[in-house]
Design an enzyme around this catalytic site. Sequence first.
Site, PDB file in Angstrom:
ATOM      1  N   SER A   5      -2.139  21.728 -50.035  1.00 48.40           N
ATOM      2  CA  SER A   5      -1.505  20.426 -50.226  1.00 48.40           C
ATOM      3  C   SER A   5      -0.065  20.556 -50.714  1.00 48.40           C
ATOM      4  O   SER A   5       0.791  21.059 -50.010  1.00 48.40           O
ATOM      5  CB  SER A   5      -2.355  19.598 -51.188  1.00 48.40           C
ATOM      6  OG  SER A   5      -1.920  18.259 -51.237  1.00 48.40           O
ATOM      7  N   ASP A  55       3.853  15.180 -48.335  1.00 51.04           N
ATOM      8  CA  ASP A  55       3.657  16.490 -48.947  1.00 51.04           C
ATOM      9  C   ASP A  55       3.249  17.477 -47.859  1.00 51.04           C
ATOM     10  O   ASP A  55       3.206  17.138 -46.673  1.00 51.04           O
ATOM     11  CB  ASP A  55       2.635  16.432 -50.083  1.00 51.04           C
ATOM     12  CG  ASP A  55       1.225  16.146 -49.600  1.00 51.04           C
ATOM     13  OD1 ASP A  55       1.066  15.597 -48.491  1.00 51.04           O
ATOM     14  OD2 ASP A  55       0.269  16.466 -50.338  1.00 51.04           O
ATOM     15  N   ASP A 115       0.597  18.835 -46.659  1.00 52.25           N
ATOM     16  CA  ASP A 115      -0.478  18.612 -45.689  1.00 52.25           C
ATOM     17  C   ASP A 115      -0.553  17.168 -45.208  1.00 52.25           C
ATOM     18  O   ASP A 115      -1.459  16.809 -44.467  1.00 52.25           O
ATOM     19  CB  ASP A 115      -1.829  19.068 -46.252  1.00 52.25           C
ATOM     20  CG  ASP A 115      -2.366  18.152 -47.340  1.00 52.25           C
ATOM     21  OD1 ASP A 115      -1.553  17.537 -48.065  1.00 52.25           O
ATOM     22  OD2 ASP A 115      -3.599  18.058 -47.489  1.00 52.25           O
ATOM     23  N   ASP A 134      -1.171  14.211 -46.675  1.00 58.92           N
ATOM     24  CA  ASP A 134      -2.052  13.157 -47.184  1.00 58.92           C
ATOM     25  C   ASP A 134      -1.402  12.345 -48.302  1.00 58.92           C
ATOM     26  O   ASP A 134      -1.984  11.382 -48.789  1.00 58.92           O
ATOM     27  CB  ASP A 134      -3.410  13.711 -47.627  1.00 58.92           C
ATOM     28  CG  ASP A 134      -3.329  14.689 -48.792  1.00 58.92           C
ATOM     29  OD1 ASP A 134      -2.204  15.033 -49.216  1.00 58.92           O
ATOM     30  OD2 ASP A 134      -4.398  15.111 -49.279  1.00 58.92           O
TER      31      ASP A 134
END
Length: 442
Positions: A101, A240, A242, A244
């Site tokens: 993440s 960010d 990834d 999400d």
Amino acid sequence: MQKRYFGTDGIRNRVGQGMIRPDQILKLGWATGKVLKAHGESKVMIGKDTRISGYMFESALEAGFISAGVDVMLLGPMPTPAIAYLTQTFHADAGIVISASHNPHHDNGIKFFSSKGKKISDEVEMEIEKAFEQEMDVVPSEMLGKARRIEDAAGRYIEFCKSTYHGKRKLDGLKIVLDCANGATYHIAPNVFTELGAEVSVIGDKPDGININQGCGATSMGALSKAVVEYGADLGIAFDGDGDRVMMVDHLGEVVDGDEILYILAMGRKTEIAGVVGTVMSNLGLENALKQQGIELKRAAVGDRYVMEQLTENGWLLGAEPSGHVLCLDKIGTGDGIVAALQVMSVLVNTESKLNQIKRGMSKYPNILKNVRVENVSGLQSNQVIQEKVVKVQEKLGSEGRVLIRASGTEPLIRVMVEGKDASLVEDCANQLTEAVKSEFS
């Protein structure tokens, strides 16, 4: 029984440490495959962000699943919510994301989604951990799983994202800067906003495996604020690593966080909703602003899975964390930075407002969040010195302030949060608590 490997958002660590080693990840794939097969399931989808170790762990997971007799569909670099969405559209039994993440490139992790595109339950995580403790075997050759790459994954997800935008007109005439954090949205987000008619400038769209989240993206907003002002843009949107999370910047370069995004989305639907879900970290200013509009704010524990639980329990649609995890459950069943940003754009277009205008109904309380790096976070809740200090600080702040000290679920950190109306008192209290944590846990 307490989980040994899973944290609040899957499994995460520094590459080469703990579970985040190729041998362990291979066995994790096998163990997850064993659990799926026991439930009569046999097909998974694997995606990843852009960090360099993703290739290594993709191969390891692939081998683990195949050895358990599970078929694998490989997506390559894709945002986490894209994997959740595509898992459903391809009727896979699980979706696996290789990502840490918002963390730096030297970390990595594994996230799991069910066939419905939701985070897997604690019970399934426990089943996987139990299987992981068993000795690894391999199914007979004729029963091995097969692997294939999905070539049109990006195009499918781009079309889905565009379908969630419901502005009364397209984004023509709007100048937008996107910061893709050199992560998984780099080849997705620019296409989405360009195809909807916006004039798009992009930063953080040249991943090299090392520069993910490095001085860019939703966790480092300085570059986007500067770019928006220099470009003369109407607003900026940061994701960010990834994809999400989402944070935004208005035309003045001021950051608009997850609390403010949740407020904007709630105002856009205030005649339709009874309440929204934040977390224990959500600002008091958000709670008070919503209350004035007759909208209830419920607070969940930190972590989008807990926001999801509260939303499901109450039958509500909107939730968010201040860090930018935003849930719009009538659009997609997990946090999705691109989809959330498009919902904000819909509100702006339909109300003919600027971003800094529509957020003005919410006044944030002064808030300080300090992170204290420690070797071991255990014992925080039972530490008498810390708990007594918290009580004293809360008494100083009174009813117009809050204190929260908690262990991070993804990093070896203790987070100290203080907020209240008096900025100087908030800063003094935060310093006192931070020193107490350092003294007790150094």
